[in-house]
Design a protein around this motif. Sequence first.
Motif, mmCIF file in Angstrom:
data_model
loop_
_atom_site.group_PDB
_atom_site.id
_atom_site.type_symbol
_atom_site.label_atom_id
_atom_site.label_comp_id
_atom_site.label_asym_id
_atom_site.label_seq_id
_atom_site.Cartn_x
_atom_site.Cartn_y
_atom_site.Cartn_z
ATOM 1 N N ALA A 196 -25.146 8.906 -18.094
ATOM 2 C CA ALA A 196 -26.504 9.084 -18.617
ATOM 3 C C ALA A 196 -27.304 10.028 -17.718
ATOM 4 O O ALA A 196 -27.995 10.935 -18.203
ATOM 5 C CB ALA A 196 -27.205 7.731 -18.716
ATOM 6 N N GLU A 197 -27.214 9.830 -16.407
ATOM 7 C CA GLU A 197 -27.955 10.678 -15.466
ATOM 8 C C GLU A 197 -27.458 12.118 -15.518
ATOM 9 O O GLU A 197 -28.249 13.070 -15.481
ATOM 10 C CB GLU A 197 -27.809 10.121 -14.054
ATOM 11 N N LEU A 198 -26.145 12.295 -15.621
ATOM 12 C CA LEU A 198 -25.582 13.641 -15.730
ATOM 13 C C LEU A 198 -26.082 14.339 -16.994
ATOM 14 O O LEU A 198 -26.506 15.506 -16.956
ATOM 15 C CB LEU A 198 -24.056 13.554 -15.748
ATOM 16 N N LEU A 199 -26.056 13.624 -18.123
ATOM 17 C CA LEU A 199 -26.490 14.206 -19.398
ATOM 18 C C LEU A 199 -27.947 14.641 -19.362
ATOM 19 O O LEU A 199 -28.283 15.788 -19.674
ATOM 20 C CB LEU A 199 -26.289 13.189 -20.528
ATOM 21 N N VAL A 200 -28.830 13.721 -18.979
ATOM 22 C CA VAL A 200 -30.254 14.046 -19.020
ATOM 23 C C VAL A 200 -30.608 15.087 -17.966
ATOM 24 O O VAL A 200 -31.458 15.956 -18.184
ATOM 25 C CB VAL A 200 -31.115 12.770 -18.876
ATOM 26 N N GLY A 201 -29.930 15.038 -16.818
ATOM 27 C CA GLY A 201 -30.197 16.029 -15.775
ATOM 28 C C GLY A 201 -29.858 17.439 -16.220
ATOM 29 O O GLY A 201 -30.614 18.387 -15.981
ATOM 30 N N LYS A 202 -28.705 17.588 -16.881
ATOM 31 C CA LYS A 202 -28.298 18.909 -17.353
ATOM 32 C C LYS A 202 -29.170 19.382 -18.521
ATOM 33 O O LYS A 202 -29.399 20.589 -18.688
ATOM 34 C CB LYS A 202 -26.827 18.882 -17.772
ATOM 35 N N CYS A 203 -29.645 18.439 -19.335
ATOM 36 C CA CYS A 203 -30.538 18.822 -20.438
ATOM 37 C C CYS A 203 -31.887 19.307 -19.912
ATOM 38 O O CYS A 203 -32.390 20.356 -20.329
ATOM 39 C CB CYS A 203 -30.736 17.644 -21.393
ATOM 40 N N VAL A 204 -32.494 18.545 -18.999
ATOM 41 C CA VAL A 204 -33.818 18.941 -18.505
ATOM 42 C C VAL A 204 -33.739 20.211 -17.679
ATOM 43 O O VAL A 204 -34.727 20.946 -17.554
ATOM 44 C CB VAL A 204 -34.486 17.808 -17.687
ATOM 45 N N ALA A 205 -32.552 20.513 -17.129
ATOM 46 C CA ALA A 205 -32.398 21.747 -16.351
ATOM 47 C C ALA A 205 -32.598 22.988 -17.217
ATOM 48 O O ALA A 205 -32.839 24.081 -16.697
ATOM 49 C CB ALA A 205 -31.019 21.783 -15.696
ATOM 50 N N ARG A 206 -32.502 22.814 -18.525
ATOM 51 C CA ARG A 206 -32.695 23.949 -19.432
ATOM 52 C C ARG A 206 -34.165 24.192 -19.760
ATOM 53 O O ARG A 206 -34.498 25.182 -20.411
ATOM 54 C CB ARG A 206 -31.918 23.712 -20.731
ATOM 55 N N LEU A 207 -35.031 23.264 -19.357
ATOM 56 C CA LEU A 207 -36.462 23.435 -19.593
ATOM 57 C C LEU A 207 -37.082 24.266 -18.474
ATOM 58 O O LEU A 207 -36.610 24.246 -17.339
ATOM 59 C CB LEU A 207 -37.161 22.071 -19.658
ATOM 60 N N THR A 208 -38.152 24.967 -18.792
ATOM 61 C CA THR A 208 -38.871 25.688 -17.747
ATOM 62 C C THR A 208 -39.610 24.677 -16.864
ATOM 63 O O THR A 208 -40.008 23.606 -17.337
ATOM 64 C CB THR A 208 -39.873 26.674 -18.369
ATOM 65 N N PRO A 209 -39.818 24.994 -15.574
ATOM 66 C CA PRO A 209 -40.451 24.034 -14.657
ATOM 67 C C PRO A 209 -41.842 23.618 -15.122
ATOM 68 O O PRO A 209 -42.515 24.333 -15.870
ATOM 69 C CB PRO A 209 -40.514 24.809 -13.331
#
Length: 633
Positions: free
Chosen positions: A593-606
Amino acid sequence: MDFVIYGNTQLSPCMLIMNASPNIRQYSVEPLYANNERIAELLVGKCVARLQPNQKLAYKCWDSSEKSQAIAIKLGLSEVVRMWTMYTKKLVDPAHIDKAFCPAKAYQILEQVRKLQLSDCGEVHEIRESVDWPTYIHDSEVIMNIDPNGQYVAQDIDTGKLLGYLCGVNITEDLAYIGSYCVRPEYQGRGIGKALWDKTIEHLGDRNLGLVSSEQNTFEFYRDVRNFRYISDRSVIVMAGPLTPNPQLIDNIDGISLVSIDGHNVRDVIEYDKHVSGLDRSVLIESLYKIPENINLLAIDDHGHVMGYCFINEKNMRLYYVEPLYADNERIAELLVGKCVARLTPNRRLEYKCWTSSEKAQMIGTKLGLSEVVRMWTMYTKKLVDPAHIDKAFCPAMHEIWGSVGWSRYIHESQVIMNIDPNGQKTVGILVWGKHHYDLAYIGSYCVRPEYQGRGIGKVLWAKTIEHLGDRNLGLVSYEQNTFEFYRDVHNFRRVILMAGPLTPNPQLIDNIDGISLVAIDGHNVRDVIEYDKHVSGLNRSVLIENLYKIPENINLVAIDDQGHVMGYCFILETINGVYSVEPLYADNEHIAELLVGKCVARLTPNRRLKYRCWTSSEKAQMIGTKLGLSEN
């Protein structure tokens, strides 16, 4: 003659025609016709006096009419632009141009093609009726849930009036359907239909496109001009007429029992439908049997096996239609439809569709007292698409596009309850509910305008909704302490944590897991994601997931192990106010779960604002929210 437009921000007009441009709200004087300038000035002056000050006004007049220009100046307007009227063959002027102080815009329609909004649905029904097309209740709303970007309207940018409509719905990665192509009769021949078509085709892309045509000229047009060259040898016969009792219809079959479709047998019906149609239409079937106005029967043999089923549904013009009627043989089909129509009152008008290739299906229509009214061709751009077992499809599901993919349960199982202010004709309260199962329902969107709160409106809405939902297990979401306590203590709702905040990068988030690969959800793996979601949630949410992954603005990832098994998935969705929301996030364990959400939010601008929900009972889920830099609201 030049055409002069005056305007400023001081006054409002005569005809009170609002400009519906998305960026400018203004009033337009048109037309203003009078026998002389004094009457014209009197008319427009009195109309203006009825309006609020400081509205934007547009006023058009001919440059040849100094009297008309003088009226505009008296209104405090000034010239902003001149337009020329141009024709290909001959000039067209009003018969008495001296009386046209502010001419109507009948000779020119400036339209925009845009995506359909929910507020357009009523007017779209008007357009369909203007070209004598029957309309089905909630057509547009249903399509919007299947493909949110699949419906387009042409709108007059000055008056806001809708002029035409076309839907083009993406069903799968390689299949789409087009339907309901219509333009108001008085606006046909002006290029509006072509503009709608071009916009819709742009949305559908390079998919195999399908449509149904019933008229020879449109059939030839689609075939020769639009390249719908794959045409089935079978056409669809539409039979219709007043329902007349026929004692020769089969009354019973040994070993076959007929029962109504309900929560106990609907899964068996769905599996049978998959076998016949080759499609997963679970949402369609589950929606149809729960609509109380619909008539249905299921045929079962002595071993409990489904042998066929039938629905009779009502259109909005008190016309009933058989759709679908699937059965293992013609005798069972005749028994099913005969017993269903027997529940209708006499002389109701009935519609029944069947394939030209099925004489047995046509014979059933004849026994019902119906006669052929039209034939329709199914046409495709790349290849033909037929039911898996067409011999069992006695009356196919031709209910526009969504009949082949299922309806959104939130449309046909939800009601909007409104209280109307009798003086202002304004909706003052709304409560939306959705029955998801025979023992489960959800409540949401409970709101009353602030100026009407405290008058018992909410209580009336609540009582009416609870009366309908009955003794089901009711669910809702509350995030304010006072409403939470109210639902818990007064209405017996027995909490989800909402965490939010600006997104801040955290290098401590898990970066990879041995044996786990992350890929985007697409047409190749979406069915696996749906099955995983069913396993986790216990619900069939195929339409939800298939819609979510097709929206380009959404971010998603699915976790797969070395054997190709789904181990979790995550979506990040953009809300109306620009906040991003993690939902859903399902995984076999907290590391995935942490891996999934971390990689997804990494695609958002800061510094994007993020929302994340988790159960109070899950410390592991809360820890992920904390690692994302979020805090409980």
